[in-house]
Design an enzyme around this catalytic site. Structure first.
Site, mmCIF file in Angstrom:
data_model
loop_
_atom_site.group_PDB
_atom_site.id
_atom_site.type_symbol
_atom_site.label_atom_id
_atom_site.label_comp_id
_atom_site.label_asym_id
_atom_site.label_seq_id
_atom_site.Cartn_x
_atom_site.Cartn_y
_atom_site.Cartn_z
ATOM 1 N N ASP A 1 0.843 -1.180 0.000
ATOM 2 C CA ASP A 1 0.000 0.000 0.000
ATOM 3 C C ASP A 1 0.892 1.249 0.000
ATOM 4 O O ASP A 1 1.858 1.333 0.760
ATOM 5 C CB ASP A 1 -0.887 -0.025 1.242
ATOM 6 N N GLU B 1 1.575 0.356 -4.931
ATOM 7 C CA GLU B 1 1.132 1.656 -5.428
ATOM 8 C C GLU B 1 2.333 2.599 -5.460
ATOM 9 O O GLU B 1 2.846 2.987 -4.415
ATOM 10 C CB GLU B 1 0.051 2.226 -4.514
#
Length: 868
Positions: free
Chosen positions: A469, A499
């Site tokens: 994340d 990400e």
């Protein structure tokens, strides 16, 4: 002094950004706190003068702390720097005076730099937590600024009085330790009692905390548990002997993102007690597992599980959970459903789980019993079940933030080493650009915690990959170190992706070279490509109001099926053709150095195409692109297209459009990523942020009868600005899909997986291979909005099976005649499509004489060239 604007970087160097070199400076320290400042100056504590370093900060420190490169550097006297370990256990204040001795400013200090300099070298080599050797646990806690640490041992997960054992500090590492007893292992629970000075309260606090390195917990994370992960007690049947599915190469990966509760909470073929739990995966004949096995048989390789580690937001005891009271009679656009969900949102069993409390313990709400070893055995059982179904397992991990900081009850790290584990702003407050309290993995011991945790998941839980994340908030060097160490711990290659967004206080490498999209080239670490996503869907993830409708994409109508009167003028046509340039680049792995023709016929490198002001192409190797159009974040592909399709488009045509979108991902070079249920036209009733929207808005129907559209108007808090658009859409009965539409999309998805698996041409491993084998014939002749033609050259490539493959993506509303560029031999539909249950694709034709293909509307057709 409530702020911390100065930074103690090494025992001998402190820096103060913005301070004048002509002023005078002093470090004030007090073991118990009590320092104050006012008009009359500094009171309390002992003050020692510091000298300004006229040469400024040394080059090595500038490299490690680039955001402090121009700060005023101050040198401590040798006798004071020698006392740094002692001073760091109390209150510290920097004071700035003018030449007359008048106090100009005072500030507390940020101390992460000096803690790393003093202790991290020795502490990095230590095994922290309750480490078992010969059946006996040794407890180690890194707490260099603590005055004292005690181990509190309990016989039960709650209640009872503890057995208190003093711990002793190692001066070199700052770690406190004590050796336990063999009888503790897999039975007893523990806490640490830490006495430490806390800057935010201005005094010495006594904090009772769980272990950041916990491997087991009691319900609701009240106590850590002494666990031996090598013990048979913590392993399900078949654990040690089960086989991990083979994988020839990274490029063979295909990912399916799934939430543990979404998988089974609404699956009536799973026993009630196991719904929403890890054990649901162990029911091989359930509707959900039959679906996963069907996908695996077609070619899917990995299931990506949203966070399964211990979370702060879910009540783990089923008896205390509350479920919403929802009437099935409520209308499709009613507010009643979301009101019922919101009433219990923080007390039900649902949350995506991006609020990690303990990084290396399975979440208790997914277990049959949150106390004891059940959560460990049952997550391992789920992994065994998925492996046995032919699917590898990826864990979604969230090391970039914690749910709280400071003295908050859900703050673990900051109550042990205050001010160290979190990234601080210029004034010393905790940065929250990630939504919560950002961690600072540029600090060595926070990086160690992240790396040690992933090594446990890889080695002890046999997971096959990690999705990070907000990975762009991590230093690239740390992610590369993690990549090396995790592979070594697992004894095999573990795929890492995440990400790579570039924002916040670390944006543009402000504090370190980030693990962001543009920096990952050549590392083999994947990142999500928003370029392909936005071009296919239309617009951006944060569109609202009219933009939700107006910003159409490749699969939902831009310049071939305009909605609500948005005609295809010159501007929109250029936008559509630029979208198709980005999609072609994505089909080629989004490689920065891949050369292709743009829609004007110009030959250009991928990095020269524009995406919102930055280079579109950024990867160096195909495996560095995660190709996707839908994920847990934002609307599902079906829901976003409900806004963008013209109202007149039938449900069958919407299903065909969705299938074309999924084919673009399946046939892209790199790693395809699919959101669970997209192949079933999954809807969340237009909810754009379903993180806490309960089972109701997140349901998946594995029987293919319904897609969860029109189950109520979602949360006003998260969608209120768009309610005026959403309500009439949900109320329109013509926008509902039929079971046949769901089945159609699912069958096409299976076709795409089979076709991808059938040839190595869809799974190329290098820029050189992609450049020599991927092309887009006659771009100028095929310059039609909604249509892309791709050629894959299979000559002399192992596993290619065909001389060439031609893929025509026709998202438009009309049959298209596309030029293939000439020189083609025998061309037929791919065998999978020749036997497809879609009668329309079987009407696609090829004319050898004219070197063209004719492909029906809203159809992806795959033609193969053979020697016959």
């Amino acid at each position: 002094m409530s702020q911390a604007k100065a930074h103690w970087l090494t025992p001998s160097i402190i820096v103060w950004p913005g301070a004048a070199v002509t002023d005078r400076y002093a470090l004030v320290h007090a073991a118990e706190g009590g320092i104050t400042s006012g008009r009359e100056g500094i009171s309390g504590g002992t003050s020692v003068g510091l000298q300004v370093e006229s040469a400024g900060l040394a080059d090595d420190l500038k490299a490690r702390h680039p955001h402090l490169a121009n700060a005023t550097a101050l040198r401590l006297p040798a006798e004071l720097s020698a006392k740094a370990p002692e001073l760091l256990k109390g209150q510290l204040v920097m004071a700035r005076f003018d030449v007359t001795g008048r106090l100009l400013d005072s500030t507390a200090l940020q101390t992460a730099g000096v803690l790393d300099a003093l202790y991290a070298g020795a502490a990095q080599a230590q095994v922290l937590g309750a480490a078992i050797q010969g059946g006996v646990p040794t407890f180690r806690l890194w707490a260099p600024t603590a005055r004292s640490v005690e181990l509190l041992v309990f016989d039960a997960p709650s209640g009872g009085s503890p057995d208190i054992r003093p711990m002793h500090q190692d001066a070199a590492s700052g770690t406190w330790s004590v050796v336990g007893d063999a009888a503790m292992t897999n039975r007893q629970y523990y806490l640490y009692r830490v006495k430490v000075y806390v800057r935010s309260t201005g005094k010495v606090e006594t904090n009772v905390v769980t272990d950041p390195y916990s491997l087991g917990l009691s319900a609701n994370s009240e106590r850590s548990m002494v666990v031996d992960l090598e013990s048979a007690l913590s392993q399900p049947a078949g654990w040690s002997a089960h086989a991990i599915p083979s994988l020839a190469g990274i490029e063979d990966i295909s990912l399916y993102e799934l939430h543990v509760r979404d998988f089974s909470a609404s699956d009536f073929s799973v026993p009630v007690a196991d719904r929403g739990k890890f054990l649901a995966f162990s029911h091989a004949s359930s509707a959900g597992m039959r679906h996963l096995k069907t996908l695996a048989a077609a070619g899917l390789t990995h299931v990506h599980l949203l966070p399964v580690n211990d979370l702060s937001s879910i009540q783990e005891l089923p008896a205390l959970q509350q479920l919403p009271a929802i009437s099935l009679a409520d209308a499709a656009d009613s507010e009643n459903q979301q009101a019922a969900v919101a009433a219990v949102a923080d007390r039900d069993a649902y949350n995506w789980g991006y609020d990690p409390l303990h990084y290396t313990v399975p979440e208790g709400s997914y277990a049959s019993d949150p106390n004891g070893l059940a959560r460990i055995r049952e997550l391992r059982s789920a992994i065994v079940a998925l492996h046995n179904a032919g699917l590898r397992v990826v864990l979604d991990v969230v090391y970039n933030h914690t749910p709280a900081s400071g003295q908050d009850g859900k703050s673990v790290l900051d109550r042990i080493v205050p001010g160290y584990y979190h990234r601080l702003s210029a004034n010393g407050s905790v940065e929250t650009s990630s939504c919560c309290a950002n961690t600072a993995t540029e600090n060595i011991m926070m990086a160690k915690l992240m790396i040690d945790s992933t090594k446990v998941w890889a080695a002890q839980y046999k997971v096959d990959g990690f999705r990070f994340d907000l990975m762009g908030h991590q230093p690239l060097s740390v992610m590369q170190q993690l990549q090396r160490e995790v592979n070594q711990a697992a004894g095999r290659d573990i795929y890492i992706y995440g990400e790579g967004w570039n924002f916040g206080e670390v944006q543009n490498n402000a504090r370190f070279k980030q693990a962001s999209q543009q920096n990952l080239a050549g590392t083999g670490i994947g990142s999500f490509s928003d370029r392909l996503r936005d071009a296919v869907r239309g617009g951006g993830p944060f569109d609202g109001g009219d933009a939700l409708i107006r910003n159409q994409g490749f699969v939902n109508g831009l310049c071939f099926a305009p909605n609500d009167g948005f005609a295809c003028d010159a501007v929109r046509r250029t936008a559509a053709l630029h979208q198709q340039d980005l999609i072609r680049l994505g089909l080629a792995g989004n490689l920065r150095d891949f050369t292709l023709q743009d829609h004007s016929g110009n030959s250009r490198r991928g990095a020269t195409f524009d995406y919102n002001g930055v280079p579109a192409g950024y990867t160096q190797r195909p495996q560095e692109q995660i190709a996707y159009i839908s994920a847990h974040d934002n609307q599902t592909l079906f829901d976003i297209s409900q806004y963008k399709h013209d109202r007149s488009v039938s449900s069958a045509e919407r299903a065909r459009a969705q299938a074309v979108g999924l084919s673009l991902i399946a046939f892209s070079q790199g790693i395809p990523f699919f959101h669970a249920g997209d192949e079933l036209l999954r809807s969340k009733s237009l909810e754009r942020d379903s993180y806490n929207a309960g089972d109701w808005f997140n349901r998946i129907d594995w029987t293919y009868q319904a897609n969860n559209w029109g189950v109520g108007l979602p949360s006003k808090e998260r969608n209120g600005d768009n309610w005026s658009i959403m309500k009439p859409l949900l109320a329109d009965t013509t926008l509902a899909v039929k079971a046949a539409d769901i089945t159609f999309t699912c069958e096409r998805f299976l076709d795409w997986l089979k076709i991808r698996r059938s040839s190595s041409l869809f799974r190329l491993a290098s820029l050189e291979q992609v450049q020599s084998r991927v092309s887009f014939p006659d771009v100028l002749a095929n310059r039609t909005p909604g249509v892309i033609v791709m050629r894959l050259d299979g000559r002399n490539l192992s596993g290619s099976q065909y001389k060439a493959i031609y893929v025509v993506f026709n998202a438009s509303t009309s049959a298209v005649t596309s030029s293939l560029g000439g020189g083609i031999g025998n061309l037929t539909l791919h065998p999978t499509q020749q036997s497809s249950s879609d009668p329309i694709v079987r009407t696609a034709t090829y004319s050898a004489e004219r070197q063209i293909v004719v492909v029906p509307a809203r159809t992806t057709a795959v033609f193969v060239e053979t020697d016959a």
